[in-house]
Design a protein around this motif. Structure first.
Motif, short mmCIF file in Angstrom:
data_model
loop_
_atom_site.label_atom_id
_atom_site.label_comp_id
_atom_site.label_asym_id
_atom_site.label_seq_id
_atom_site.Cartn_x
_atom_site.Cartn_y
_atom_site.Cartn_z
N TYR A 17 0.86 -1.18 0.00
CA TYR A 17 0.00 0.00 0.00
C TYR A 17 0.90 1.23 0.00
O TYR A 17 1.59 1.51 0.98
CB TYR A 17 -0.92 0.01 1.22
CG TYR A 17 -1.71 1.30 1.36
CD1 TYR A 17 -2.72 1.61 0.46
CD2 TYR A 17 -1.43 2.20 2.38
CE1 TYR A 17 -3.44 2.79 0.58
CE2 TYR A 17 -2.13 3.38 2.51
CZ TYR A 17 -3.14 3.67 1.60
OH TYR A 17 -3.84 4.85 1.73
N ASP B 199 -2.94 -2.34 -3.06
CA ASP B 199 -4.02 -1.49 -2.57
C ASP B 199 -3.66 -0.01 -2.63
O ASP B 199 -4.30 0.81 -1.99
CB ASP B 199 -4.35 -1.86 -1.11
CG ASP B 199 -5.22 -3.10 -1.00
OD1 ASP B 199 -5.67 -3.61 -2.05
OD2 ASP B 199 -5.44 -3.58 0.13
N PHE C 216 -7.92 -4.30 4.88
CA PHE C 216 -6.50 -3.93 4.81
C PHE C 216 -5.64 -5.13 4.40
O PHE C 216 -5.97 -5.82 3.44
CB PHE C 216 -6.05 -3.30 6.12
CG PHE C 216 -6.94 -2.16 6.54
CD1 PHE C 216 -6.92 -0.96 5.85
CD2 PHE C 216 -7.82 -2.29 7.60
CE1 PHE C 216 -7.75 0.09 6.21
CE2 PHE C 216 -8.66 -1.26 7.98
CZ PHE C 216 -8.63 -0.05 7.28
N LYS C 217 -4.52 -5.37 5.09
CA LYS C 217 -3.62 -6.44 4.66
C LYS C 217 -4.30 -7.81 4.72
O LYS C 217 -4.18 -8.62 3.78
CB LYS C 217 -2.35 -6.44 5.52
CG LYS C 217 -1.35 -7.52 5.13
CD LYS C 217 -0.11 -7.48 6.00
CE LYS C 217 0.85 -8.62 5.66
NZ LYS C 217 2.07 -8.60 6.51
N ARG D 87 -10.12 -1.19 0.04
CA ARG D 87 -9.14 -1.77 0.95
C ARG D 87 -9.82 -2.45 2.13
O ARG D 87 -9.30 -2.47 3.23
CB ARG D 87 -8.18 -0.70 1.48
CG ARG D 87 -7.22 -0.12 0.43
CD ARG D 87 -6.26 0.85 1.10
NE ARG D 87 -5.36 0.17 2.02
CZ ARG D 87 -4.97 0.67 3.19
NH1 ARG D 87 -5.44 1.84 3.61
NH2 ARG D 87 -4.12 0.01 3.96
N ARG E 208 -0.30 1.90 8.29
CA ARG E 208 0.90 1.28 7.74
C ARG E 208 2.16 1.93 8.29
O ARG E 208 2.13 3.08 8.76
CB ARG E 208 0.91 1.41 6.22
CG ARG E 208 0.94 2.85 5.76
CD ARG E 208 0.86 2.96 4.24
NE ARG E 208 2.09 2.61 3.59
CZ ARG E 208 3.08 3.47 3.39
NH1 ARG E 208 3.00 4.71 3.82
NH2 ARG E 208 4.17 3.09 2.76
#
Length: 522
Positions: free
Chosen positions: A89, A119, A153-154, A150, A445
């Motif tokens: 990201y 992302d 997220f991860k 997103r 992040r």
């Protein structure tokens, strides 16, 4: 003795007890780490046996430490097919070096694919597209996967990318990692043991010498990637995948329920669920994966916040399941210590804050027989943690230095590390409390700056955090608070807490100074 003096004394003592128990649990990991250290002889690339089978290493049949067969014994078309996942990201400064690095794997091109889970919302998207086209033209099986949002997220990116993956194994790397070309050759053979669901390698630090901040981070990470991870493995405790620089068996991910985005540490969450399903995690201390450490204070704080809050969220989510499981009592106790490890910062914060009124109220306590020698018993915790950090940073990891140089470097850096950890206790306590309360927050992040040596700078990096937080202001006030306590102790001729308060003042002052300094960079 007044009620206030009694209350302050009790709170301070209970916090000290918690910290001491945590330190002793760490010492238990050191015991297992040292006990088995010399019994293992696991080579990086052992010679293949005629039957191409796993070879038992060590002196005892119950060690369960397996040396893997060299993949070169098998034909290339028989090597496991691997999907390399790169969740990113906004990584415009490091994405090119990451892709260049992954494509240098000395693994057959037709036995692995590269999926960049992108992302990003900035120039990273176009930079990545160009690199993907470049390597696709060279015959690599590489793809840029872009989601519409997103969500999760991860964890969401990893979850949503699973249907596109062809591999039976998933190697995952964050954008700041630079694994060596033989990474897959050195890790994949361990999956010949069908009980192993995850192989995790040790993090190395490409910019450890960049600044005092990076040197102190390395001290802590070295503990996790030696004594903690290897100690848990050798003690038959639950350990964890660290989110990057490791490989998952696809079947393990699916059997454990897949990636879930309800915590900020999706890696720890899935690790616990997988092990409760009976899968094992193999930690390879002898295989290092170089990575970039956060080089500025606010990036470090954002990383710490995510780790601390995520750890508390995972504890809140998984501890009831752990205690309902079939694990042994000692495994449950160590798993509890593991999941609650971020909470130690809350008790460090409490101990520091309450030590100041205790200093001024100690006269009342002495009247009822409380002596300063009472607190000497808690030195066992300090001695335990010194031993853990000494082994991890002087004995365990080859530094390319003489023993004398490593030893004296440790003597200099360890007190500064303790001070920095104390200085982060307010910031990390907020994260822990939010995690246990279930307060939702976005996945923040950790910016990567492509910092490798002293010539590199992050001052003009667009990802540098510029916003002053309320915790930074309070860190400055706490530095003054503990500096005042030092003066008060001298005035009262009571030096019982003077070194403790000096370290707290130094720690909070350092965090405050660098937080402001790095905010003001242009």
């Amino acid at each position: 003795m007044s009620v206030i003096a009694y209350l302050v004394f009790c709170i301070y003592t209970l916090a000290l007890v918690y910290i001491t128990v945590y330190c002793l649990m760490q010492f238990n990991l050191l015991y297992h780490y040292k006990r088995h250290k010399n019994r293992e002889a696991v080579p990086l690339r052992p010679a293949p046996s005629p039957e191409n089978e796993l070879v038992l290493a060590g002196n005892a049949a119950d060690d369960h430490y397996l040396a893997a067969t060299d993949l070169s014994a098998a034909a290339p078309e028989e090597w496991p097919f691997v999907t390399v996942q790169l969740p990113i990201y906004n990584e415009m400064y490091v994405i090119e070096r990451l892709i260049d690095n992954i494509t240098s794997f000395d693994y057959p091109k037709d036995r692995f694919e590269i999926h960049i889970l992108d992302d990003s919302t900035d120039e990273t998207v176009e930079i990545t597209r160009r690199k993907v086209e470049e390597y696709r033209a060279k015959g690599f099986n590489i793809e840029q996967i872009i989601r519409k949002d997103r969500q999760g997220f991860k964890a969401g990116a990893l979850r949503d990318a699973m249907p596109y993956a062809k591999g039976d194994f998933m190697a995952i790397f964050d954008a700041d990692f630079l694994p060596r070309p033989d990474f897959l050759k050195n890790t994949m053979p361990y999956f010949q043991d069908e009980e192993i669901g995850v192989v995790q390698t040790r993090w190395e630090h490409i910019n450890e010498g960049y600044s005092l901040i990076t040197k102190l981070q390395a001290i802590q990470l070295n503990v996790h990637f030696t004594v903690e991870q290897a100690g848990r493995m050798r003690g038959d405790y639950l350990l964890q995948f660290n989110g990057t620089a490791g490989v998952w068996r696809r079947q393990t991910i699916e059997d454990a329920g897949g990636w879930e985005a309800d915590t900020l540490t999706e890696d720890l969450d899935l690790s616990i669920r997988a092990q409760l399903k009976g899968w094992k995690i193999r930690f390879l201390e002898q295989i290092g994966s170089p990575a970039e450490l956060p080089a500025e204070m606010n990036s470090l704080k954002s990383q710490q916040f995510r780790w601390m809050k995520g750890g508390a969220e995972t504890a809140r989510k998984m501890l009831p399941t752990v205690w309902r499981s079939d694990l042994s009592l000692r495994q449950k106790i160590q798993a509890t210590s593991h999941l609650l490890s971020s909470s130690v910062f809350l008790f460090v914060f409490i101990t520091g804050v309450f030590s100041v009124p205790l200093l001024f109220l100690f006269g009342e306590l002495m009247e009822v027989g409380v002596d300063s020698k009472y607190f000497a018993v808690f030195l066992i915790g300090l001695l335990s943690i010194i031993a853990v950090y000494y082994v991890a940073n002087v004995e365990a990891i080859p530094q390319g230095e003489s023993f004398a140089k490593s030893f004296f470097k440790f003597l200099f850096l360890f007190p500064l590390f303790l001070a920095l950890s104390m200085g982060l206790s307010l910031h990390n306590s907020v994260a822990v409390i939010q995690g246990f309360l279930g307060k939702q927050s976005p996945f923040v992040r950790t910016p990567k700056f492509n910092i490798k040596n002293l010539r590199d700078s992050f001052s003009r990096n667009k990802y540098v955090i510029r916003k002053l937080s309320w915790t930074t202001v309070f860190e400055g006030l706490l530095a003054l608070y503990f500096a005042g306590a030092v003066i008060g102790g001298i005035y009262l001729e009571n030096t019982m807490f003077i070194f403790f308060h000096l370290m707290l003042a130094l720690g909070y002052g350092t965090i405050f100074y660098f937080s402001l300094r790095h905010l003001s960079l242009k």
